[in-house]
Design a protein around this motif. Structure first.
Motif, PDB file in Angstrom:
ATOM      1  N   SER A 262       0.790  -1.187   0.133  1.00  0.00           N
ATOM      2  CA  SER A 262      -0.011  -0.262  -0.035  1.00  0.00           C
ATOM      3  C   SER A 262       0.889   1.289  -0.047  1.00  0.00           C
ATOM      4  N   THR A 263       0.230   2.360  -0.131  1.00  0.00           N
ATOM      5  CA  THR A 263       1.291   3.807  -0.273  1.00  0.00           C
ATOM      6  C   THR A 263       1.839   3.832   1.254  1.00  0.00           C
ATOM      7  N   VAL A 264       0.887   3.545   2.184  1.00  0.00           N
ATOM      8  CA  VAL A 264       1.562   3.787   3.707  1.00  0.00           C
ATOM      9  C   VAL A 264       2.606   2.928   3.719  1.00  0.00           C
ATOM     10  N   GLU A 265       2.774   1.470   3.261  1.00  0.00           N
ATOM     11  CA  GLU A 265       3.712   0.613   3.489  1.00  0.00           C
ATOM     12  C   GLU A 265       4.799   1.186   2.515  1.00  0.00           C
ATOM     13  N   VAL A 266       4.830   1.531   1.387  1.00  0.00           N
ATOM     14  CA  VAL A 266       5.916   2.003   0.664  1.00  0.00           C
ATOM     15  C   VAL A 266       6.511   3.112   1.345  1.00  0.00           C
ATOM     16  N   VAL A 267       5.763   4.269   1.799  1.00  0.00           N
ATOM     17  CA  VAL A 267       6.404   5.397   2.599  1.00  0.00           C
ATOM     18  C   VAL A 267       7.216   4.663   3.682  1.00  0.00           C
ATOM     19  N   GLN A 268       6.543   3.998   4.404  1.00  0.00           N
ATOM     20  CA  GLN A 268       7.456   3.466   5.544  1.00  0.00           C
ATOM     21  C   GLN A 268       8.509   2.613   5.196  1.00  0.00           C
ATOM     22  N   VAL A 269       8.486   2.105   4.319  1.00  0.00           N
ATOM     23  CA  VAL A 269      10.122   1.296   3.994  1.00  0.00           C
ATOM     24  C   VAL A 269      10.679   2.287   3.300  1.00  0.00           C
ATOM     25  N   PHE A 270      10.473   3.376   2.395  1.00  0.00           N
ATOM     26  CA  PHE A 270      11.126   4.462   1.837  1.00  0.00           C
ATOM     27  C   PHE A 270      11.805   5.011   3.334  1.00  0.00           C
ATOM     28  N   LEU A 271      11.299   5.351   4.029  1.00  0.00           N
ATOM     29  CA  LEU A 271      11.790   6.084   5.219  1.00  0.00           C
ATOM     30  C   LEU A 271      12.704   5.396   5.947  1.00  0.00           C
ATOM     31  N   ALA A 272      12.576   4.097   6.228  1.00  0.00           N
ATOM     32  CA  ALA A 272      13.570   3.155   6.793  1.00  0.00           C
ATOM     33  C   ALA A 272      14.719   3.131   5.987  1.00  0.00           C
ATOM     34  N   ARG A 273      14.624   2.928   4.450  1.00  0.00           N
ATOM     35  CA  ARG A 273      15.630   2.625   3.963  1.00  0.00           C
ATOM     36  C   ARG A 273      16.641   3.918   3.686  1.00  0.00           C
ATOM     37  N   LEU A 274      15.916   5.196   3.814  1.00  0.00           N
ATOM     38  CA  LEU A 274      16.582   6.407   3.823  1.00  0.00           C
ATOM     39  C   LEU A 274      17.482   6.480   5.043  1.00  0.00           C
ATOM     40  N   ALA A 275      16.742   6.181   6.294  1.00  0.00           N
ATOM     41  CA  ALA A 275      17.496   6.255   7.559  1.00  0.00           C
ATOM     42  C   ALA A 275      18.618   5.357   7.695  1.00  0.00           C
ATOM     43  N   ALA A 276      18.534   4.180   6.889  1.00  0.00           N
ATOM     44  CA  ALA A 276      19.532   3.108   6.885  1.00  0.00           C
ATOM     45  C   ALA A 276      20.565   3.641   5.825  1.00  0.00           C
ATOM     46  N   GLN A 277      20.367   4.746   4.903  1.00  0.00           N
ATOM     47  CA  GLN A 277      21.226   5.100   3.625  1.00  0.00           C
ATOM     48  C   GLN A 277      21.450   4.120   2.848  1.00  0.00           C
ATOM     49  N   ASP A 278      20.257   3.388   2.306  1.00  0.00           N
ATOM     50  CA  ASP A 278      20.323   2.197   1.565  1.00  0.00           C
ATOM     51  C   ASP A 278      19.741   2.607   0.198  1.00  0.00           C
ATOM     52  N   ALA A 279      20.697   3.367  -0.463  1.00  0.00           N
ATOM     53  CA  ALA A 279      20.484   3.768  -1.953  1.00  0.00           C
ATOM     54  C   ALA A 279      19.691   2.761  -2.949  1.00  0.00           C
TER      55      ALA A 279
END
Length: 130
Positions: A3-20
């Motif tokens: 879902s949109t919410v799930e994609v945003v949550q995963v995006f923010l987690a990967r951003l925080a992990a600096q996972d390009a």
């Protein structure tokens, strides 16, 4: 499919992990893009491939070390999400810390990011000598 919410949550987690690479995998084959170039003052606009998205984030993470990420508000309307938050970055070249607010618009279709607009506090970043 996420879902949109799930994609945003995963995006923010990967951003925080600096996972390009992980961020790029969340994207559609072509992403409508609007964001400042992390290596300069100009703005990047237009479609980007997954490889170009990954390269943008690799450039960002090479210039700045993300120390803290906070999403103050996430508003979701169907496939569109607005993320309002702040981040504390360390400028790798100088060691200076900078706190910058941001707003990001993320559009998701069929579980993939199709549009990304990132509006950081460029004045705060410029003041840090970034």
């Amino acid at each position: 499919m996420f879902s949109t919410v799930e994609v945003v949550q995963v995006f923010l987690a990967r951003l925080a992990a600096q996972d390009a690479a992980g961020i790029a995998r969340l994207c559609a084959a072509a992403v409508e893009w609007e964001a400042p170039d992390p290596a300069g003052a100009r703005w990047s606009r237009g479609p980007r491939t997954r490889r170009e998205v990954e390269s943008w984030f690799l450039t960002l993470f090479a210039a700045f070390d993300l120390e803290q990420l906070s999403a103050r508000q996430v508003v979701v309307d169907g496939g569109d999400a607005a993320v309002i938050g702040s981040a504390r970055w360390r400028v790798r070249a100088t060691g200076d810390a900078v706190q910058a607010r941001f707003a990001s618009m993320i559009s998701v279709h069929q579980g993939e990011i199709e549009q990304f607009w990132h509006l950081p506090d460029t004045l705060a970043l410029a003041g840090a000598g970034a």
